[in-house]
Design a protein around this motif. Sequence first.
Motif, PDB file in Angstrom:
ATOM      1  N   VAL A 164       0.913  -0.977  -0.117  1.00 15.69           N
ATOM      2  CA  VAL A 164       0.100   0.136   0.242  1.00 15.69           C
ATOM      3  C   VAL A 164       0.483   1.255   0.119  1.00 15.69           C
ATOM      4  O   VAL A 164       1.607   1.297   0.659  1.00 15.69           O
ATOM      5  N   VAL A 165       0.436   2.421  -1.343  1.00 18.84           N
ATOM      6  CA  VAL A 165       1.461   3.520  -1.451  1.00 18.84           C
ATOM      7  C   VAL A 165       0.458   4.448  -1.087  1.00 18.84           C
ATOM      8  O   VAL A 165      -0.280   5.062  -1.995  1.00 18.84           O
ATOM      9  N   ILE A 166       0.643   5.598  -0.944  1.00 16.88           N
ATOM     10  CA  ILE A 166       0.027   6.715  -0.834  1.00 16.88           C
ATOM     11  C   ILE A 166       0.748   8.022  -0.961  1.00 16.88           C
ATOM     12  O   ILE A 166       1.698   8.164  -0.361  1.00 16.88           O
ATOM     13  N   PHE A 167       0.677   8.626  -2.025  1.00 19.75           N
ATOM     14  CA  PHE A 167       1.489  10.158  -2.485  1.00 19.75           C
ATOM     15  C   PHE A 167       0.231  11.148  -1.223  1.00 19.75           C
ATOM     16  O   PHE A 167      -1.040  11.170  -1.939  1.00 19.75           O
ATOM     17  N   THR A 168       1.755  11.675  -0.496  1.00 15.35           N
ATOM     18  CA  THR A 168       1.186  12.475   0.099  1.00 15.35           C
ATOM     19  C   THR A 168       1.431  14.390  -0.393  1.00 15.35           C
ATOM     20  O   THR A 168       2.473  14.597  -0.966  1.00 15.35           O
TER      21      THR A 168
ATOM     22  N   ASN B 234       8.360  17.264  -0.453  1.00 15.58           N
ATOM     23  CA  ASN B 234       9.728  17.517  -0.372  1.00 15.58           C
ATOM     24  C   ASN B 234      10.350  16.797  -1.428  1.00 15.58           C
ATOM     25  O   ASN B 234      12.232  16.539  -1.510  1.00 15.58           O
ATOM     26  N   ASP B 235       9.921  16.285  -2.912  1.00 13.70           N
ATOM     27  CA  ASP B 235      10.836  15.796  -3.726  1.00 13.70           C
ATOM     28  C   ASP B 235      10.810  17.216  -5.004  1.00 13.70           C
ATOM     29  O   ASP B 235       9.919  18.060  -4.781  1.00 13.70           O
ATOM     30  N   PRO B 236      12.656  17.315  -5.089  1.00 14.03           N
ATOM     31  CA  PRO B 236      12.646  17.788  -6.100  1.00 14.03           C
ATOM     32  C   PRO B 236      12.055  18.099  -6.959  1.00 14.03           C
ATOM     33  O   PRO B 236      11.666  18.629  -7.490  1.00 14.03           O
ATOM     34  N   ASP B 237      10.876  16.977  -7.627  1.00 17.15           N
ATOM     35  CA  ASP B 237      10.532  16.293  -8.842  1.00 17.15           C
ATOM     36  C   ASP B 237       8.481  16.888  -7.934  1.00 17.15           C
ATOM     37  O   ASP B 237       7.869  16.665  -9.085  1.00 17.15           O
ATOM     38  N   CYS B 238       8.419  16.821  -7.642  1.00 17.89           N
ATOM     39  CA  CYS B 238       6.995  17.476  -6.923  1.00 17.89           C
ATOM     40  C   CYS B 238       6.298  17.445  -7.997  1.00 17.89           C
ATOM     41  O   CYS B 238       5.424  17.141  -8.166  1.00 17.89           O
ATOM     42  N   ARG B 239       6.011  18.853  -8.823  1.00 18.28           N
ATOM     43  CA  ARG B 239       5.507  18.752  -9.801  1.00 18.28           C
ATOM     44  C   ARG B 239       5.079  18.032 -11.053  1.00 18.28           C
ATOM     45  O   ARG B 239       4.066  17.558 -11.863  1.00 18.28           O
ATOM     46  N   GLU B 240       6.509  17.294 -11.175  1.00 14.18           N
ATOM     47  CA  GLU B 240       6.185  15.865 -12.472  1.00 14.18           C
ATOM     48  C   GLU B 240       5.607  15.520 -11.789  1.00 14.18           C
ATOM     49  O   GLU B 240       4.753  14.203 -13.033  1.00 14.18           O
ATOM     50  N   ILE B 241       5.863  15.034 -10.597  1.00 15.21           N
ATOM     51  CA  ILE B 241       4.719  13.512  -9.669  1.00 15.21           C
ATOM     52  C   ILE B 241       3.418  14.269  -9.951  1.00 15.21           C
ATOM     53  O   ILE B 241       3.042  12.654  -9.751  1.00 15.21           O
ATOM     54  N   GLU B 242       3.100  15.531  -9.367  1.00 16.66           N
ATOM     55  CA  GLU B 242       2.305  15.468  -9.906  1.00 16.66           C
ATOM     56  C   GLU B 242       1.114  15.499 -10.998  1.00 16.66           C
ATOM     57  O   GLU B 242      -0.064  14.871 -11.070  1.00 16.66           O
ATOM     58  N   LYS B 243       2.164  15.672 -11.919  1.00 17.02           N
ATOM     59  CA  LYS B 243       1.716  15.880 -13.367  1.00 17.02           C
ATOM     60  C   LYS B 243       0.967  14.168 -13.742  1.00 17.02           C
ATOM     61  O   LYS B 243       0.185  13.744 -13.994  1.00 17.02           O
ATOM     62  N   ALA B 244       2.097  13.139 -12.985  1.00 17.95           N
ATOM     63  CA  ALA B 244       2.123  11.786 -13.624  1.00 17.95           C
ATOM     64  C   ALA B 244       1.056  11.395 -12.474  1.00 17.95           C
ATOM     65  O   ALA B 244       0.739  10.493 -13.240  1.00 17.95           O
ATOM     66  N   LEU B 245       0.883  11.773 -11.539  1.00 16.99           N
ATOM     67  CA  LEU B 245      -0.824  10.650 -11.109  1.00 16.99           C
ATOM     68  C   LEU B 245      -1.982  11.462 -11.810  1.00 16.99           C
ATOM     69  O   LEU B 245      -3.058  10.818 -11.785  1.00 16.99           O
ATOM     70  N   LEU B 246      -1.989  12.834 -12.201  1.00 19.79           N
ATOM     71  CA  LEU B 246      -3.265  13.190 -12.964  1.00 19.79           C
ATOM     72  C   LEU B 246      -3.413  12.598 -14.258  1.00 19.79           C
ATOM     73  O   LEU B 246      -4.809  12.136 -14.017  1.00 19.79           O
ATOM     74  N   ARG B 247      -2.465  12.208 -14.836  1.00 19.16           N
ATOM     75  CA  ARG B 247      -1.911  11.304 -16.119  1.00 19.16           C
ATOM     76  C   ARG B 247      -2.524   9.632 -16.172  1.00 19.16           C
ATOM     77  O   ARG B 247      -3.473   9.688 -16.595  1.00 19.16           O
ATOM     78  N   LEU B 248      -2.070   9.629 -14.881  1.00 16.97           N
ATOM     79  CA  LEU B 248      -2.289   7.521 -13.948  1.00 16.97           C
ATOM     80  C   LEU B 248      -4.253   8.545 -14.369  1.00 16.97           C
ATOM     81  O   LEU B 248      -4.175   6.775 -14.375  1.00 16.97           O
TER      82      LEU B 248
ATOM     83  N   ILE C  29       4.055   6.075   2.515  1.00 18.17           N
ATOM     84  CA  ILE C  29       3.949   7.280   2.495  1.00 18.17           C
ATOM     85  C   ILE C  29       5.149   7.713   1.639  1.00 18.17           C
ATOM     86  O   ILE C  29       6.240   8.076   2.372  1.00 18.17           O
ATOM     87  N   HIS C  30       4.720   8.709   0.583  1.00 20.23           N
ATOM     88  CA  HIS C  30       5.546   9.905  -0.280  1.00 20.23           C
ATOM     89  C   HIS C  30       4.660  10.936  -0.380  1.00 20.23           C
ATOM     90  O   HIS C  30       4.393  11.476  -0.433  1.00 20.23           O
ATOM     91  N   GLU C  31       5.428  12.049   0.618  1.00 14.71           N
ATOM     92  CA  GLU C  31       5.462  12.910   0.571  1.00 14.71           C
ATOM     93  C   GLU C  31       5.637  13.945  -0.484  1.00 14.71           C
ATOM     94  O   GLU C  31       7.060  14.289  -0.382  1.00 14.71           O
ATOM     95  N   ILE C  32       5.080  14.407  -1.735  1.00 10.81           N
ATOM     96  CA  ILE C  32       5.620  15.102  -2.868  1.00 10.81           C
ATOM     97  C   ILE C  32       6.450  16.371  -2.576  1.00 10.81           C
ATOM     98  O   ILE C  32       6.761  16.477  -3.435  1.00 10.81           O
TER      99      ILE C  32
END
Length: 102
Positions: free
Chosen positions: A13-17, A45-59, A40-43
């Motif tokens: 179980v993985v949650i992006f938060t 705190n990640d330098p690629d936060c915006r890219e992760i958000e975009k990828a999650l929306l695309r998924l 838990i991945h608190e995005i």
Amino acid sequence: MDRVMRMSSEKGVVIFTKSSCCLCYAVQILFRDLRVQPTIHEIENDPDCREIEKALLRLGCSTAVPAVFIGGKLVGSTNEVMSLHLSGSLVPLIKPYQSLLY
């Protein structure tokens, strides 16, 4: 998107938060109450936060966070998780990841 898929399949179980998101916190508490220790991945705190958000929306996430994956598959955001829980369909999905000692 490859990185998100790799991160989402690390554990059962993985949650992006984001730490500032109250719905993210509610979903985390739900899983803990169901005896599941999610990764838990608190995005923010990640330098690629915006890219992760975009990828999650695309998924297919309706919102970037929270994004819940079970067994490497996207379940969705708060609405989808709560709907599964209320219908009784969430527990069978997470049964392999529940801890007896939790």
